[in-house]
Design a protein around this motif. Structure first.
Motif, PDB file in Angstrom:
ATOM      1  N   TYR A   1     -47.162  -1.357 -44.159  1.00 17.00           N
ATOM      2  CA  TYR A   1     -47.253  -0.649 -46.732  1.00 17.00           C
ATOM      3  C   TYR A   1     -48.586  -0.072 -45.759  1.00 17.00           C
ATOM      4  O   TYR A   1     -49.599  -0.915 -45.932  1.00 17.00           O
ATOM      5  N   GLY A   2     -48.297   0.568 -46.406  1.00 21.17           N
ATOM      6  CA  GLY A   2     -49.814   1.849 -46.409  1.00 21.17           C
ATOM      7  C   GLY A   2     -50.196   1.478 -45.184  1.00 21.17           C
ATOM      8  O   GLY A   2     -49.946   1.496 -43.916  1.00 21.17           O
TER       9      GLY A   2
ATOM     10  N   ARG B   1     -50.032  -2.555 -41.321  1.00 22.45           N
ATOM     11  CA  ARG B   1     -48.693  -3.135 -40.509  1.00 22.45           C
ATOM     12  C   ARG B   1     -49.018  -4.472 -40.306  1.00 22.45           C
ATOM     13  O   ARG B   1     -49.662  -5.707 -40.092  1.00 22.45           O
ATOM     14  N   TYR B   2     -47.442  -4.959 -40.707  1.00 20.51           N
ATOM     15  CA  TYR B   2     -47.188  -6.634 -40.558  1.00 20.51           C
ATOM     16  C   TYR B   2     -46.816  -7.173 -39.441  1.00 20.51           C
ATOM     17  O   TYR B   2     -45.637  -6.784 -38.924  1.00 20.51           O
TER      18      TYR B   2
ATOM     19  N   GLN C   1     -38.849  -0.817 -45.379  1.00 21.16           N
ATOM     20  CA  GLN C   1     -40.022  -1.354 -45.835  1.00 21.16           C
ATOM     21  C   GLN C   1     -39.967  -2.222 -45.706  1.00 21.16           C
ATOM     22  O   GLN C   1     -39.626  -3.939 -45.275  1.00 21.16           O
ATOM     23  N   TRP C   2     -41.409  -3.042 -45.953  1.00 22.71           N
ATOM     24  CA  TRP C   2     -41.751  -4.057 -45.449  1.00 22.71           C
ATOM     25  C   TRP C   2     -42.989  -4.597 -46.856  1.00 22.71           C
ATOM     26  O   TRP C   2     -44.263  -4.210 -46.250  1.00 22.71           O
ATOM     27  N   GLU C   3     -43.116  -5.244 -47.322  1.00 25.46           N
ATOM     28  CA  GLU C   3     -44.270  -4.865 -48.716  1.00 25.46           C
ATOM     29  C   GLU C   3     -44.221  -6.342 -48.838  1.00 25.46           C
ATOM     30  O   GLU C   3     -43.534  -7.210 -49.789  1.00 25.46           O
ATOM     31  N   ASP C   4     -45.348  -7.234 -48.306  1.00 27.31           N
ATOM     32  CA  ASP C   4     -45.632  -8.544 -48.789  1.00 27.31           C
ATOM     33  C   ASP C   4     -47.043  -8.619 -49.620  1.00 27.31           C
ATOM     34  O   ASP C   4     -47.959  -8.092 -49.297  1.00 27.31           O
ATOM     35  N   ARG C   5     -46.700  -8.217 -51.015  1.00 18.45           N
ATOM     36  CA  ARG C   5     -47.729  -8.292 -52.182  1.00 18.45           C
ATOM     37  C   ARG C   5     -48.386  -9.403 -52.510  1.00 18.45           C
ATOM     38  O   ARG C   5     -47.261 -10.439 -52.701  1.00 18.45           O
TER      39      ARG C   5
ATOM     40  N   ASP D   1     -42.335  -8.459 -53.482  1.00 17.94           N
ATOM     41  CA  ASP D   1     -42.178  -8.434 -52.076  1.00 17.94           C
ATOM     42  C   ASP D   1     -41.322  -7.100 -52.246  1.00 17.94           C
ATOM     43  O   ASP D   1     -40.242  -7.678 -52.964  1.00 17.94           O
ATOM     44  N   ARG D   2     -41.016  -6.590 -51.149  1.00 24.20           N
ATOM     45  CA  ARG D   2     -39.347  -6.133 -50.484  1.00 24.20           C
ATOM     46  C   ARG D   2     -39.408  -5.659 -49.451  1.00 24.20           C
ATOM     47  O   ARG D   2     -40.250  -5.732 -48.673  1.00 24.20           O
TER      48      ARG D   2
END
Length: 180
Positions: A55-56, A59-60, A113-117, A126-127
């Motif tokens: 995400y941006g 990297r996860y 998409q992998w968003e850990d917010r 999170d998405r």
């Protein structure tokens, strides 16, 4: 008094609505109908390793492996024999990898998409958005392409992450793609 009670009920309903993760499945081309059953329980399936999600600039690390393991678990829960494959983004190469492994199908997940917010303080969920390409080893092009999406609940209190949403998001896909 009745007005206060009514406002309290509305407030509680809104809070509870924010306490549930949401999931969506979409077929290639934007159709929201579920995928068609392709895989027999007697078939063997190889699941490739997707690249880690980002995400941006973040990297996860390990998200690709988490995704692969969740796809394997969702298919195995349906009674399918599943093997672990290596990284592969090309459908023709995935088909060749599957032939070499002696399987009938290859599932090649791709993380879009992998968003850990920090949902608990930002309010942003999170998405995940995962593309699942199902490829018959007798072919070199995908037989089915399905997008699985998940969004965390608003009130997570630090307990949800994208990897926690994978199995619930993948379950309807696995139930649809495996013949009963």
């Amino acid at each position: 008094m009745h007005k206060l009670f009514g406002h309290t009920i509305v407030f509680l309903a809104l809070m509870l609505a924010g306490c549930a993760n949401s999931y969506r499945i979409e077929r290639d081309g934007g159709a929201s109908n579920p995928t068609v059953p392709l895989i027999a329980k007697t078939d063997r399936v190889l699941v490739t390793l997707p690249s880690d999600g980002a995400y941006g600039a973040t990297r996860y690390q390990g998200s690709g492996q988490s995704t692969q393991q969740s796809v394997i678990a969702s298919l195995a829960a349906m009674g399918v024999s599943v093997s672990v494959g290596g990284p592969c983004d090309d459908p023709a190469a995935a088909s060749a990898m599957g032939k070499q492994a002696g399987v009938q199908w290859v599932v090649a997940p791709r993380i879009h998409q992998w968003e850990d917010r920090a949902t608990e303080w930002s309010g942003l969920p999170d998405r995940i958005r995962i593309e699942l390409r199902t490829i018959a080893t007798s072919s070199s092009s995908p037989t089915d392409i399905t997008i699985v999406e998940g969004s965390s609940k608003w009130a997570t209190f630090g307990g949800d992450h994208p990897q926690d949403m994978l199995l619930p998001a993948l379950k309807p896909w696995a139930e649809a793609i495996v013949k009963k």
